[in-house]
Write an enzyme that holds these catalytic residues in place. Structure first.
Site, PDB file in Angstrom:
ATOM      1  N   HIS A  25      38.568  40.198  35.573  1.00  0.00           N
ATOM      2  CA  HIS A  25      37.201  40.726  35.602  1.00  0.00           C
ATOM      3  C   HIS A  25      36.862  41.380  34.252  1.00  0.00           C
ATOM      4  O   HIS A  25      35.783  41.169  33.700  1.00  0.00           O
ATOM      5  CB  HIS A  25      37.052  41.809  36.682  1.00  0.00           C
ATOM      6  CG  HIS A  25      37.208  41.331  38.090  1.00  0.00           C
ATOM      7  ND1 HIS A  25      37.979  41.987  39.014  1.00  0.00           N
ATOM      8  CD2 HIS A  25      36.673  40.276  38.754  1.00  0.00           C
ATOM      9  CE1 HIS A  25      37.916  41.364  40.180  1.00  0.00           C
ATOM     10  NE2 HIS A  25      37.137  40.309  40.051  1.00  0.00           N
ATOM     11  N   LYS A  49      34.073  41.750  53.887  1.00  0.00           N
ATOM     12  CA  LYS A  49      35.535  41.758  53.789  1.00  0.00           C
ATOM     13  C   LYS A  49      36.049  43.120  54.262  1.00  0.00           C
ATOM     14  O   LYS A  49      35.278  44.043  54.456  1.00  0.00           O
ATOM     15  CB  LYS A  49      35.971  41.532  52.337  1.00  0.00           C
ATOM     16  CG  LYS A  49      35.612  40.163  51.779  1.00  0.00           C
ATOM     17  CD  LYS A  49      36.043  40.053  50.320  1.00  0.00           C
ATOM     18  CE  LYS A  49      35.447  38.844  49.637  1.00  0.00           C
ATOM     19  NZ  LYS A  49      35.560  38.904  48.175  1.00  0.00           N
ATOM     20  N   ARG A  98      37.286  30.537  37.712  1.00  0.00           N
ATOM     21  CA  ARG A  98      38.711  30.400  37.442  1.00  0.00           C
ATOM     22  C   ARG A  98      39.153  28.942  37.484  1.00  0.00           C
ATOM     23  O   ARG A  98      39.912  28.478  36.679  1.00  0.00           O
ATOM     24  CB  ARG A  98      39.512  31.196  38.466  1.00  0.00           C
ATOM     25  CG  ARG A  98      39.504  32.659  38.179  1.00  0.00           C
ATOM     26  CD  ARG A  98      39.911  33.451  39.368  1.00  0.00           C
ATOM     27  NE  ARG A  98      38.862  33.445  40.364  1.00  0.00           N
ATOM     28  CZ  ARG A  98      38.811  34.273  41.377  1.00  0.00           C
ATOM     29  NH1 ARG A  98      39.769  35.159  41.552  1.00  0.00           N
ATOM     30  NH2 ARG A  98      37.812  34.236  42.228  1.00  0.00           N
ATOM     31  N   SER A 136      41.708  39.684  42.973  1.00  0.00           N
ATOM     32  CA  SER A 136      41.949  41.020  43.550  1.00  0.00           C
ATOM     33  C   SER A 136      42.892  40.898  44.739  1.00  0.00           C
ATOM     34  O   SER A 136      43.734  41.766  44.973  1.00  0.00           O
ATOM     35  CB  SER A 136      40.630  41.653  43.995  1.00  0.00           C
ATOM     36  OG  SER A 136      39.790  41.867  42.886  1.00  0.00           O
TER      37      SER A 136
HETATM   38  P1  ADP Z   1      38.128  38.259  43.613  1.00  0.00           P
HETATM   39  O1  ADP Z   1      38.135  36.783  43.915  1.00  0.00           O
HETATM   40  O2  ADP Z   1      39.128  38.626  42.581  1.00  0.00           O
HETATM   41  O3  ADP Z   1      38.150  39.139  44.848  1.00  0.00           O
HETATM   42  P2  ADP Z   1      35.378  39.178  43.097  1.00  0.00           P
HETATM   43  O4  ADP Z   1      34.646  38.852  44.330  1.00  0.00           O
HETATM   44  O5  ADP Z   1      35.533  40.621  42.787  1.00  0.00           O
HETATM   45  O6  ADP Z   1      36.771  38.490  42.920  1.00  0.00           O
HETATM   46  O7  ADP Z   1      34.779  38.398  41.869  1.00  0.00           O
HETATM   47  C1  ADP Z   1      33.690  38.723  41.120  1.00  0.00           C
HETATM   48  C2  ADP Z   1      33.464  37.670  40.064  1.00  0.00           C
HETATM   49  O8  ADP Z   1      34.554  37.639  39.168  1.00  0.00           O
HETATM   50  C3  ADP Z   1      33.310  36.236  40.554  1.00  0.00           C
HETATM   51  O9  ADP Z   1      32.360  35.614  39.710  1.00  0.00           O
HETATM   52  C4  ADP Z   1      34.691  35.650  40.345  1.00  0.00           C
HETATM   53  O10 ADP Z   1      34.652  34.246  40.200  1.00  0.00           O
HETATM   54  C5  ADP Z   1      35.068  36.322  39.039  1.00  0.00           C
HETATM   55  N1  ADP Z   1      36.496  36.441  38.816  1.00  0.00           N
HETATM   56  C6  ADP Z   1      37.417  36.974  39.644  1.00  0.00           C
HETATM   57  N2  ADP Z   1      38.652  36.928  39.086  1.00  0.00           N
HETATM   58  C7  ADP Z   1      38.500  36.328  37.878  1.00  0.00           C
HETATM   59  C8  ADP Z   1      39.408  35.961  36.828  1.00  0.00           C
HETATM   60  N3  ADP Z   1      40.721  36.176  36.951  1.00  0.00           N
HETATM   61  N4  ADP Z   1      38.894  35.374  35.722  1.00  0.00           N
HETATM   62  C9  ADP Z   1      37.560  35.129  35.643  1.00  0.00           C
HETATM   63  N5  ADP Z   1      36.667  35.427  36.588  1.00  0.00           N
HETATM   64  C10 ADP Z   1      37.111  36.035  37.693  1.00  0.00           C
END
Ligand code: ADP
Length: 173
Positions: A25, A49, A98, A136
Site C-alpha cells: 500500500h 469484512k 497486484r 493485509s
Molecule cells: P488487501 O487486499 O491487502 O486487504 P485493501 O482492500 O486494503 O487490500 O486494498 C486497497 C488497495 O490497495 C486495492 O486497490 C488493492 O488492489 C491495493 N493493494 C493491496 N495490496 C497491494 C500491494 N501489495 N501492491 C499494490 N497494491 C496493493
C-alpha cells in the site's frame, strides 16, 4: 478538479480497507502522491469484512507511516465512495493491481463507479514486483504465527500489529 484560488488542484483518492497498511500500500501511496497535488487515503468502512483494527486505529497507523508526504491526507468514510469524492472535489480513484486476479473485480467496480458518477476516472497502478504477493490478509496470517513482519509492513507499525493480534487472541502457538 477543485479550484483553490487561481490554481486547479488535482485530488486523487486511494480507497481500501488497510487492515493494516502494508509496504505494498505504502508503495502505491508514495508513487501516487508524486503524480497528484493531493492524495486522500480513505479507509472504507462498509466492506463487510471482520477487521482486526477499528477504522480509527487504521487511520492512525496510516498517518504514522505517511508523515513524510506532505500532500497525503488520511481519512475514513462510511459513505459510498463517489459521494465521499464529490464532497472532497476528487475525480480520480487510484487502485493498485497486484495480479490479473485483482483485475476482474477492480474492473467491475470501476465501471460501477463511472455509472454512479460519469466524471470519475479510475487509474490502475501496477504493484511494485517486490510486493505483488503481499496483502493485509497475508500479514495478519503471518503475525498469527509470530513471523518476522519487517519486509511486509512499515517499521513504524510492526509493534502495533503484533500487540493487536496477541490481544485479540489470534496467536497460534
Ligand atoms: P488487501 O487486499 O491487502 O486487504 P485493501 O482492500 O486494503 O487490500 O486494498 C486497497 C488497495 O490497495 C486495492 O486497490 C488493492 O488492489 C491495493 N493493494 C493491496 N495490496 C497491494 C500491494 N501489495 N501492491 C499494490 N497494491 C496493493
Amino acid at each position: 478538479m477543485a479550484f483553490f484560488g487561481e490554481k486547479i488542484m488535482s485530488i486523487a483518492v486511494y480507497p481500501g480497507s488497510f487492515d493494516p497498511i502494508t509496504r505494498g500500500h505504502l508503495n502505491i501511496i508514495r508513487r501516487s502522491a508524486s503524480v497528484f497535488d493531493e492524495l486522500l487515503v480513505c479507509v472504507m468502512v462498509n466492506s463487510g469484512k471482520n477487521p482486526l483494527f477499528s477504522p480509527e486505529e487504521r487511520v492512525e497507523l496510516i498517518e504514522r507511516t505517511v508523515r513524510r508526504y506532505p500532500n497525503v491526507k488520511v481519512e475514513s468514510s462510511r459513505q459510498l465512495l463517489v459521494e465521499y469524492m464529490k464532497e472532497r472535489g476528487a475525480k480520480v480513484i487510484i487502485k493498485g493491481l497486484r495480479a490479473v486476479s485483482d483485475f476482474d473485480r477492480e474492473f467491475q467496480i470501476a465501471l460501477i463507479n463511472r455509472k454512479l458518477d460519469e466524471g470519475i476516472e479510475t487509474l490502475f497502478m501496477p504493484s511494485s514486483e517486490r510486493y505483488t504477493y503481499l496483502s493485509s490478509t497475508a500479514v495478519k496470517e503471518m503475525a498469527r504465527y509470530g513471523a518476522d513482519l519487517e519486509t511486509f509492513v512499515p517499521m513504524e507499525i510492526i509493534g502495533d500489529v503484533l500487540r493487536k493480534v496477541e490481544s485479540e487472541g489470534w496467536i497460534t502457538k
